[in-house]
Enzyme design. Structure first.
Site, PDB file in Angstrom:
ATOM      1  N   LYS A  14    -138.014   3.361 -28.486  1.00 29.37           N
ATOM      2  CA  LYS A  14    -137.154   3.365 -29.864  1.00 29.37           C
ATOM      3  C   LYS A  14    -136.259   4.843 -29.823  1.00 29.37           C
ATOM      4  CE  LYS A  14    -138.618   1.389 -33.501  1.00 29.37           C
ATOM      5  NZ  LYS A  14    -139.194   1.124 -34.830  1.00 29.37           N
ATOM      6  N   GLU A  19    -136.686   6.953 -51.944  1.00 26.34           N
ATOM      7  CA  GLU A  19    -136.181   5.921 -51.611  1.00 26.34           C
ATOM      8  C   GLU A  19    -135.730   4.911 -53.064  1.00 26.34           C
ATOM      9  OE1 GLU A  19    -137.732   2.631 -48.970  1.00 26.34           O
ATOM     10  OE2 GLU A  19    -138.309   1.820 -50.864  1.00 26.34           O
TER      11      GLU A  19
END
Length: 286
Positions: free
Chosen positions: A166, A16
């Site tokens: 989800k 990231e």
């Protein structure tokens, strides 16, 4: 994909990066991306500022990763501050820039938003955006998960229940919040398996390269601090060079253990530190 040196299976390695606060520093993150693009990365994710404050930079950096560095990018996208019109616009911009993967998050309350505004946001949860992104049809969807329970959840059982919902909405993969105790991750994976969650899970690892990072990381993630890491901090906190080396070694040992246990992959919270990212990559690929 890397070859898992222990199980002879594929192992994903990704990291990231985050946009700079100042516009004039944007070329610094491009240099960071260039420095790590030579590694065999499966993707590089780009964070999204609270309330979408860095949304344009996120799209710009994700496009650079995808089209210039030629590494697959994953653009973060938060529910806070998002509306249906803004969501469509964001997806259109990403698609135009050839970015086809998004990480959908709820997001934190930005400083310029009142608590009342935060509580009355259009999308209450990341899961509220997933059906619309899924219906759009142009994107792979990733979502976040918490091996040690979301700080605002009642229990890990509740967390797993909502995570299953989800995934059923169309999530293709999961990335965990950072953790420092692999046993917590293995227990979490057992719970996911029992709940029928079968999408790939990338284990989030953050190397603690200076003493100040740990307190901030724990407060944001709710992660527990194992005794071994506490000892490391106590021993090297006053010696930055040794602390950096020990923190990288701790992360490498975590990843090595995850590979031994057949984890799908690791997502490194690199903090834009290309050199540390490369050192960790080199260590796990020996």
């Amino acid at each position: 994909m890397l070859k898992n040196k222990y199980t002879n299976e594929n192992f994903e390695f990704s990291c990231e990066v985050f946009p700079p606060k100042r516009d004039e520093d944007i070329y610094g993150i491009f240099k960071t991306v260039d420095d790590i693009a030579s590694l065999d990365l499966d993707f590089i994710s780009v964070t999204y500022g609270a309330g979408g404050s860095n949304s344009k930079k996120t799209a710009m950096i994700a496009a650079y990763i995808e089209n210039i560095a030629e590494v697959q990018s994953l653009a973060h996208m938060t529910a806070v501050g998002m509306t249906p019109d803004r969501l469509k616009e964001t997806l259109d911009v990403l698609n135009k820039k050839s970015v086809s993967r998004v990480l959908v998050l709820r997001g934190d309350c930005p400083r310029n938003m009142t608590r009342e505004e935060f509580d009355q946001r259009y999308y209450q949860h990341a899961s509220d955006m997933i059906p619309e992104i899924k219906a759009d049809g142009r994107f792979e969807i990733s979502a976040a998960c918490y091996p040690e329970c979301h700080p605002e959840s009642k229990s890990l059982d509740d967390d797993i229940h909502f995570l299953k919902e989800k995934c059923d909405l169309g999530v293709n993969s999961l990335i965990t919040q950072m953790f420092f105790d692999n046993e917590k991750f293995y227990q979490f994976m057992d719970r996911c398996e029992k709940a029928g969650i079968d999408v790939p899970v990338h284990a989030g690892i953050m190397p603690i390269t200076n003493a100040n990072m740990l307190g901030t990381s724990v407060s944001l993630s709710g992660s527990s601090v194992p005794h071994a890491l506490s000892e490391l901090l106590a021993k090297y906190a006053e010696n930055p060079a040794d602390m950096r080396e020990a923190g990288i070694e701790y992360a490498v040992n975590q990843i090595d253990d995850l590979m031994r246990h057949g984890a799908y992959g690791v997502h490194l919270y690199s903090m834009n530190k290309a050199k540390a990212t490369k050192e960790i990559y080199d260590a796990i690929t020996k």
